[in-house]
Scaffold this motif. Structure first.
Motif, PDB file in Angstrom:
ATOM      1  N   ALA A   1       0.885  -0.943   0.034  1.00 21.43           N
ATOM      2  CA  ALA A   1       0.390   0.071  -0.277  1.00 21.43           C
ATOM      3  C   ALA A   1       0.820   1.319   0.079  1.00 21.43           C
ATOM      4  O   ALA A   1       0.423   2.543   0.044  1.00 21.43           O
ATOM      5  CB  ALA A   1      -1.143  -0.032   0.986  1.00 21.43           C
ATOM      6  N   ASN A   2       2.304   1.339  -0.173  1.00 21.07           N
ATOM      7  CA  ASN A   2       2.764   2.336   0.780  1.00 21.07           C
ATOM      8  C   ASN A   2       3.776   2.379  -0.572  1.00 21.07           C
ATOM      9  O   ASN A   2       4.680   1.271  -1.106  1.00 21.07           O
ATOM     10  CB  ASN A   2       3.407   2.455   2.002  1.00 21.07           C
ATOM     11  CG  ASN A   2       3.300   2.733   2.970  1.00 21.07           C
ATOM     12  OD1 ASN A   2       1.938   3.673   3.396  1.00 21.07           O
ATOM     13  ND2 ASN A   2       2.422   1.332   3.398  1.00 21.07           N
ATOM     14  N   SER A   3       3.974   3.720  -1.741  1.00 25.32           N
ATOM     15  CA  SER A   3       5.045   3.750  -2.314  1.00 25.32           C
ATOM     16  C   SER A   3       6.390   4.296  -1.403  1.00 25.32           C
ATOM     17  O   SER A   3       7.245   5.078  -1.815  1.00 25.32           O
ATOM     18  CB  SER A   3       4.301   4.470  -3.244  1.00 25.32           C
ATOM     19  OG  SER A   3       3.704   5.731  -3.568  1.00 25.32           O
ATOM     20  N   GLU A   4       5.944   5.208  -0.686  1.00 29.84           N
ATOM     21  CA  GLU A   4       7.009   5.806  -0.180  1.00 29.84           C
ATOM     22  C   GLU A   4       8.050   5.276   0.656  1.00 29.84           C
ATOM     23  O   GLU A   4       7.510   4.286   1.568  1.00 29.84           O
ATOM     24  CB  GLU A   4       6.472   7.019   1.404  1.00 29.84           C
ATOM     25  CG  GLU A   4       5.754   8.171   0.554  1.00 29.84           C
ATOM     26  CD  GLU A   4       6.212   8.627  -1.231  1.00 29.84           C
ATOM     27  OE1 GLU A   4       6.728   9.423  -0.786  1.00 29.84           O
ATOM     28  OE2 GLU A   4       5.653   9.103  -1.731  1.00 29.84           O
ATOM     29  N   PRO A   5       9.320   5.573   1.059  1.00 29.25           N
ATOM     30  CA  PRO A   5      10.308   4.917   1.476  1.00 29.25           C
ATOM     31  C   PRO A   5       9.506   4.616   3.611  1.00 29.25           C
ATOM     32  O   PRO A   5       8.806   5.342   3.829  1.00 29.25           O
ATOM     33  CB  PRO A   5      11.216   5.981   2.270  1.00 29.25           C
ATOM     34  CG  PRO A   5      11.031   6.840  -0.012  1.00 29.25           C
ATOM     35  CD  PRO A   5       9.807   6.540   0.200  1.00 29.25           C
ATOM     36  N   PHE A   6      10.048   3.894   3.946  1.00 27.89           N
ATOM     37  CA  PHE A   6       9.988   3.587   5.450  1.00 27.89           C
ATOM     38  C   PHE A   6      10.416   3.268   6.258  1.00 27.89           C
ATOM     39  O   PHE A   6      11.774   2.765   6.110  1.00 27.89           O
ATOM     40  CB  PHE A   6       8.231   2.711   5.274  1.00 27.89           C
ATOM     41  CG  PHE A   6       8.261   1.136   4.315  1.00 27.89           C
ATOM     42  CD1 PHE A   6       8.386   0.504   6.047  1.00 27.89           C
ATOM     43  CD2 PHE A   6       8.275   0.993   2.947  1.00 27.89           C
ATOM     44  CE1 PHE A   6       8.940  -1.452   4.769  1.00 27.89           C
ATOM     45  CE2 PHE A   6       8.792   0.178   2.517  1.00 27.89           C
ATOM     46  CZ  PHE A   6       9.003  -1.100   3.730  1.00 27.89           C
ATOM     47  N   THR A   7      10.517   3.092   7.301  1.00 24.26           N
ATOM     48  CA  THR A   7      11.340   2.464   8.326  1.00 24.26           C
ATOM     49  C   THR A   7      10.277   1.381   9.012  1.00 24.26           C
ATOM     50  O   THR A   7       9.573   0.912   8.950  1.00 24.26           O
ATOM     51  CB  THR A   7      12.214   3.437   9.638  1.00 24.26           C
ATOM     52  OG1 THR A   7      10.302   3.298  10.261  1.00 24.26           O
ATOM     53  CG2 THR A   7      11.938   4.586   9.002  1.00 24.26           C
ATOM     54  N   THR A   8      11.499   0.459   9.489  1.00 18.54           N
ATOM     55  CA  THR A   8      11.181  -0.666  10.916  1.00 18.54           C
ATOM     56  C   THR A   8       9.793  -0.852  11.057  1.00 18.54           C
ATOM     57  O   THR A   8       8.865  -1.198  11.639  1.00 18.54           O
ATOM     58  CB  THR A   8      11.880  -1.725  11.333  1.00 18.54           C
ATOM     59  OG1 THR A   8      13.165  -1.059  12.304  1.00 18.54           O
ATOM     60  CG2 THR A   8      13.245  -2.296  10.248  1.00 18.54           C
ATOM     61  N   MET A   9      10.034   1.009  11.857  1.00 13.80           N
ATOM     62  CA  MET A   9       9.195   0.977  13.018  1.00 13.80           C
ATOM     63  C   MET A   9       8.002   1.792  12.435  1.00 13.80           C
ATOM     64  O   MET A   9       6.504   1.486  13.413  1.00 13.80           O
ATOM     65  CB  MET A   9       9.809   2.250  13.916  1.00 13.80           C
ATOM     66  CG  MET A   9      11.262   1.954  14.830  1.00 13.80           C
ATOM     67  SD  MET A   9      11.173   0.805  15.418  1.00 13.80           S
ATOM     68  CE  MET A   9      10.183   1.028  16.438  1.00 13.80           C
ATOM     69  N   ASP A  10       7.975   1.973  11.319  1.00  9.80           N
ATOM     70  CA  ASP A  10       6.383   2.022  10.308  1.00  9.80           C
ATOM     71  C   ASP A  10       5.452   0.852  10.467  1.00  9.80           C
ATOM     72  O   ASP A  10       4.474   1.063   9.941  1.00  9.80           O
ATOM     73  CB  ASP A  10       6.635   2.862   8.882  1.00  9.80           C
ATOM     74  CG  ASP A  10       7.014   4.440   9.149  1.00  9.80           C
ATOM     75  OD1 ASP A  10       7.118   4.885  10.234  1.00  9.80           O
ATOM     76  OD2 ASP A  10       8.455   4.617   8.096  1.00  9.80           O
ATOM     77  N   LEU A  11       5.832  -0.328  10.494  1.00  7.53           N
ATOM     78  CA  LEU A  11       5.541  -1.378   9.846  1.00  7.53           C
ATOM     79  C   LEU A  11       4.632  -1.512  11.609  1.00  7.53           C
ATOM     80  O   LEU A  11       4.993  -0.994  12.055  1.00  7.53           O
ATOM     81  CB  LEU A  11       6.774  -2.696  10.230  1.00  7.53           C
ATOM     82  CG  LEU A  11       7.204  -2.877   8.939  1.00  7.53           C
ATOM     83  CD1 LEU A  11       8.202  -3.529   9.049  1.00  7.53           C
ATOM     84  CD2 LEU A  11       6.992  -2.794   7.231  1.00  7.53           C
TER      85      LEU A  11
END
Length: 86
Positions: free
Chosen positions: A51-61
């Motif tokens: 669902a996400n095309s933007e960069p994310f970190t492990t904490m966003d999961l």
């Protein structure tokens, strides 16, 4: 991976389409010719990534697993070529 994984941003690799199929107690991710099997528990994590095309970190999961579980999930998808460091 050169730096602590929690400090890194990840993104789905461009041009990679992941097809999920649930079979018994496993999810199968098909990425090109590769097939990656994961427990059904990973479904919300995969949904987040798709669902996400933007960069994310492990904490966003989603918090369905602990931090070590999130890190293992990310490392596996990087190794399989599904994710890349942003």
């Amino acid at each position: 991976l050169q730096q602590p994984i929690t400090a890194m941003h990840f993104v789905r690799r461009r041009g990679v389409n992941v097809v999920r199929s649930a079979r018994s107690d496993l999810l199968e991710l098909r990425c090109g010719n590769a097939v990656v099997k994961m427990p059904l528990l990973a479904e919300p994590l995969l949904a987040f990534i798709q669902a996400n095309s933007e960069p994310f970190t492990t904490m966003d999961l989603p918090a369905i697993v602990d931090d070590r579980g999130k890190e293992a999930f990310i490392v596996r998808l990087v190794e399989e070529g599904i994710l890349t460091v942003a």
